[in-house]
Motif scaffolding. Structure first.
Motif, short mmCIF file in Angstrom:
data_model
loop_
_atom_site.label_atom_id
_atom_site.label_comp_id
_atom_site.label_asym_id
_atom_site.label_seq_id
_atom_site.Cartn_x
_atom_site.Cartn_y
_atom_site.Cartn_z
N GLU A 4 27.19 20.11 39.89
CA GLU A 4 28.20 20.97 39.25
C GLU A 4 27.55 22.26 38.77
OE1 GLU A 4 30.21 18.83 36.19
OE2 GLU A 4 31.10 17.37 37.58
N TRP A 5 28.37 23.31 38.65
CA TRP A 5 27.89 24.60 38.16
C TRP A 5 28.92 25.16 37.19
CZ3 TRP A 5 23.19 26.73 39.07
CH2 TRP A 5 22.96 28.01 38.55
N PRO A 6 28.48 25.65 36.01
CA PRO A 6 29.43 26.20 35.04
C PRO A 6 29.98 27.54 35.50
CG PRO A 6 27.16 26.43 34.25
CD PRO A 6 27.08 25.63 35.51
N LEU A 7 31.29 27.63 35.63
CA LEU A 7 31.94 28.84 36.14
C LEU A 7 33.09 29.26 35.23
CD1 LEU A 7 31.90 27.85 39.92
CD2 LEU A 7 30.64 29.75 38.90
N GLU A 8 32.82 29.21 33.90
CA GLU A 8 33.87 29.56 32.94
C GLU A 8 33.98 31.06 32.67
OE1 GLU A 8 31.40 27.46 32.18
OE2 GLU A 8 32.34 25.48 32.24
N ALA A 9 32.94 31.83 33.01
CA ALA A 9 32.93 33.26 32.67
C ALA A 9 33.98 34.02 33.47
CB ALA A 9 31.55 33.84 32.94
N LEU A 49 31.00 34.61 43.80
CA LEU A 49 31.69 34.54 42.51
C LEU A 49 33.07 35.18 42.56
CD1 LEU A 49 28.72 35.39 40.11
CD2 LEU A 49 29.99 33.23 40.17
N ALA A 50 33.23 36.21 43.39
CA ALA A 50 34.49 36.95 43.41
C ALA A 50 35.50 36.40 44.41
CB ALA A 50 34.22 38.42 43.72
N LYS A 51 35.04 35.70 45.45
CA LYS A 51 35.97 35.15 46.43
C LYS A 51 36.72 33.95 45.86
CE LYS A 51 34.38 36.33 51.07
NZ LYS A 51 33.86 35.80 52.36
N THR A 52 37.84 33.64 46.44
CA THR A 52 38.57 32.43 46.05
C THR A 52 37.97 31.22 46.78
OG1 THR A 52 40.18 32.60 47.84
CG2 THR A 52 40.67 33.79 45.79
N ALA A 53 38.20 30.07 46.21
CA ALA A 53 37.71 28.84 46.84
C ALA A 53 38.35 28.64 48.21
CB ALA A 53 38.00 27.65 45.94
N GLU A 54 39.59 29.04 48.35
CA GLU A 54 40.27 28.84 49.63
C GLU A 54 39.70 29.74 50.72
OE1 GLU A 54 42.24 26.21 50.02
OE2 GLU A 54 41.50 25.96 47.96
N LYS A 81 37.00 26.12 42.81
CA LYS A 81 38.42 26.15 42.45
C LYS A 81 38.60 26.36 40.95
CE LYS A 81 39.75 22.29 44.47
NZ LYS A 81 40.64 21.19 44.95
N ARG A 82 37.60 25.96 40.18
CA ARG A 82 37.67 26.14 38.72
C ARG A 82 37.01 27.44 38.26
NH1 ARG A 82 36.41 20.63 39.41
NH2 ARG A 82 34.19 21.00 39.01
N ASN A 83 36.51 28.21 39.19
CA ASN A 83 35.85 29.48 38.85
C ASN A 83 36.85 30.45 38.23
OD1 ASN A 83 34.15 31.72 38.75
ND2 ASN A 83 34.47 32.23 40.91
N ARG A 84 36.50 31.01 37.07
CA ARG A 84 37.41 31.91 36.36
C ARG A 84 37.05 33.39 36.56
NH1 ARG A 84 37.59 30.68 30.35
NH2 ARG A 84 39.43 32.01 30.49
N ALA A 85 35.98 33.68 37.26
CA ALA A 85 35.52 35.07 37.38
C ALA A 85 36.52 35.93 38.15
CB ALA A 85 34.16 35.11 38.06
N VAL A 86 36.86 37.06 37.57
CA VAL A 86 37.72 38.03 38.24
C VAL A 86 37.07 39.41 38.27
CG1 VAL A 86 39.87 36.83 37.71
CG2 VAL A 86 38.99 38.53 36.10
N GLU A 87 35.95 39.56 37.54
CA GLU A 87 35.29 40.87 37.44
C GLU A 87 33.79 40.65 37.48
OE1 GLU A 87 35.24 44.12 33.96
OE2 GLU A 87 37.26 43.61 34.66
N VAL A 88 33.14 41.18 38.51
CA VAL A 88 31.70 41.03 38.68
C VAL A 88 31.06 42.42 38.69
CG1 VAL A 88 29.85 40.10 40.11
CG2 VAL A 88 32.06 38.93 40.01
N HIS A 89 30.05 42.60 37.84
CA HIS A 89 29.35 43.88 37.73
C HIS A 89 27.92 43.71 38.26
CE1 HIS A 89 32.42 45.83 35.12
NE2 HIS A 89 32.67 44.57 34.79
N HIS A 128 40.53 40.51 42.44
CA HIS A 128 39.17 40.42 41.92
C HIS A 128 38.42 41.70 42.22
CE1 HIS A 128 39.51 35.76 42.51
NE2 HIS A 128 40.28 36.23 41.54
N ARG A 129 37.51 42.07 41.31
CA ARG A 129 36.78 43.32 41.49
C ARG A 129 35.27 43.11 41.40
NH1 ARG A 129 39.86 48.74 39.56
NH2 ARG A 129 41.84 48.25 40.57
N ILE A 130 34.55 43.79 42.29
CA ILE A 130 33.09 43.89 42.19
C ILE A 130 32.75 45.35 41.94
CG2 ILE A 130 30.91 43.68 43.42
CD1 ILE A 130 32.02 41.33 44.94
#
Length: 454
Positions: free
Chosen positions: A141-146, A165-170, A186-194, A265-267
């Protein structure tokens, strides 16, 4: 020597397999012949290709086809799930082989001396890559709450991390990712990656194709600030003398002048921002502080004394890989390499460590693309063969190919073979077939071993 030259290669990634290929193409392969054993600590071969390349890059994974052709040769024997030095020591290798070549690569994250880097939510890119590539020796498992994430570094690994991080699981489901990775994403909450680079667009280490692919996802908007497009004389010279650097800069310029779209989602690709501190609250990442830099005329930068605090909840450092120190071999802790001269391992007194060689990243450091390891392998193998021709190899005490197998059996080692990989490969492909996927990667070591056995 009337018998074939016996060579052990430790590491069955691209570097090790290219070394085997160089041996097979040498004059020694014709007379008196070569006999090569490739040792790999994982049950499956291919190293970085299997466990270091992002799953949505099948083009790069296509290199496996060429590597397959080498491992198919009758002079090459794959022995997987064999660890150096737990299962085979350097003395063992010299007992069973005329020469040993270490091609163990680099799989750890290089350290980054930055205040707050130890906070919870601060990660090494290599660890994350191992997780999403289904490495058997990392947590499932990997924490993906950010929601907002920072990536430090402007190389291809940084792009891979940002993109995953920015792509969807699908979007990633058609690839070979195993079920635990898909469930985690699928539980990844990231929508903004800098993504942060200390220098400018001309100094970015992205490959042009990898950079352009970042913009192909229907869920990712790539954003570049027009104020980050700047060049000095050194930068202009870099672009003129380096076609790839010029192509990267051109792509970034086009992105900087376009109007942002509405993808969810944005990078953000940031340049001239040097990380100075990972900010924390309650022991966890709460932000990133950077100092604005400016070009100094040479392509390098200096600080301006202007700082920005970025609202992020996780930080990934993609500042380079680092090799593990190998017992009984010298090691340069700064470079993260084995000291060597054209592949010949150098002892502490500067002499050549007899019958011991290195190739790939453990030889030159984790720089360059996968194909660059071919040149490394050719150079190292040329030195090995020159030493052999000059009588500088003492020769194996027990060169019979069965002797090393008896040794491993005595140690209770459950090794895998090339035929075993083909069975595992067929099983993974069968798992993917019902969903129209090329394969679904098996993660658990025990299951890999079970599927490898006939």
């Amino acid at each position: 020597m009337s018998r074939p030259l016996r060579v052990a290669i430790v590491g069955a990634g691209p570097a090790g397999i290219y070394a085997a290929d160089a041996l097979l193409k040498s004059d020694a392969a014709r007379e008196p012949g070569v006999s090569i054993d490739l040792f790999e600590r994982l049950p499956a071969p291919f190293g970085l290709i299997r466990y270091g390349v992002a799953p949505d890059h099948p083009r790069i994974k296509g290199i496996v086809t060429a590597l397959h052709q080498v491992l198919d040769k009758p002079q090459v024997r794959l022995l997987g799930n064999v660890d150096y030095p737990a299962d085979l020591t350097l003395d063992d290798l010299h007992r069973f082989y005329d020469a040993a070549v270490f091609a163990t690569g680099a799989s750890a994250d290089r350290a980054l001396d930055l205040p707050g880097i130890e906070l919870a939510g601060s990660y090494g890119a290599a660890d994350f890559v191992s997780w999403y590539d289904g490495h058997p020796d990392v947590p499932r498992e990997w924490p993906l709450e950010a929601v907002k994430v920072a990536v430090l570094g402007v190389g291809n690994v940084a792009l891979d991390v940002a993109r995953i991080l920015a792509k969807t699981a699908e979007e990633l489901l058609p690839t070979e990712i195993p079920p635990n990775v898909h469930d985690g994403l699928k539980r990844n909450r990231a929508v903004e990656v800098h993504v942060f680079g200390r220098r400018g667009p001309a100094q970015a280490k992205f490959s042009p194709l990898e950079l352009r692919e970042l913009d192909h996802s229907p869920s990712i908007e790539v954003v570049v600030d027009p104020e980050d497009i700047d060049y000095d004389e050194g930068s202009i010279a870099e672009r003129r003398g380096n076609k790839q650097a010029d192509m990267v800069a051109n792509t970034l310029e086009r992105w900087a002048i376009r109007d942002p779209g509405d993808r969810p989602h944005r990078i953000h690709l940031h340049f001239f921002e040097s990380p100075t501190e990972v900010l924390g609250a309650d022991g966890a990442v709460a932000g990133l502080r950077t100092e604005r830099t400016e070009l100094d005329g040479t392509g390098n930068v200096r600080g301006t004394g202007r700082f920005t605090d970025w609202d992020v909840q996780a930080v990934y450092r993609a500042v380079g890989y680092y090799s593990d120190e190998l017992p009984k071999l010298p090691f340069d802790p700064v470079a993260g390499t084995v000291p060597n001269e054209a592949g010949r391992v150098l002892a502490a007194d500067g002499s050549h460590q007899q019958a011991t060689y290195v190739t790939g990243w453990i030889k030159r450091g984790p720089v360059g693309l996968i194909g660059h390891t071919k040149g490394d392998a050719n150079e190292t193998v040329a030195c090995l063969l020159a030493d052999h021709a000059a009588g500088r190899l003492p020769g194996a005490a027990e060169p019979d190919p069965e002797a090393v197998l008896a040794h491993l059996a005595e140690r209770g080692v459950r090794w895998t073979s090339w035929a075993g990989w083909q069975r595992l490969d067929a099983h993974e492909r069968a798992l993917g077939a019902p969903e129209g996927r090329e394969r679904v990667k098996v993660v658990e070591r025990a299951e890999m071993l079970r599927r490898s056995e006939g």
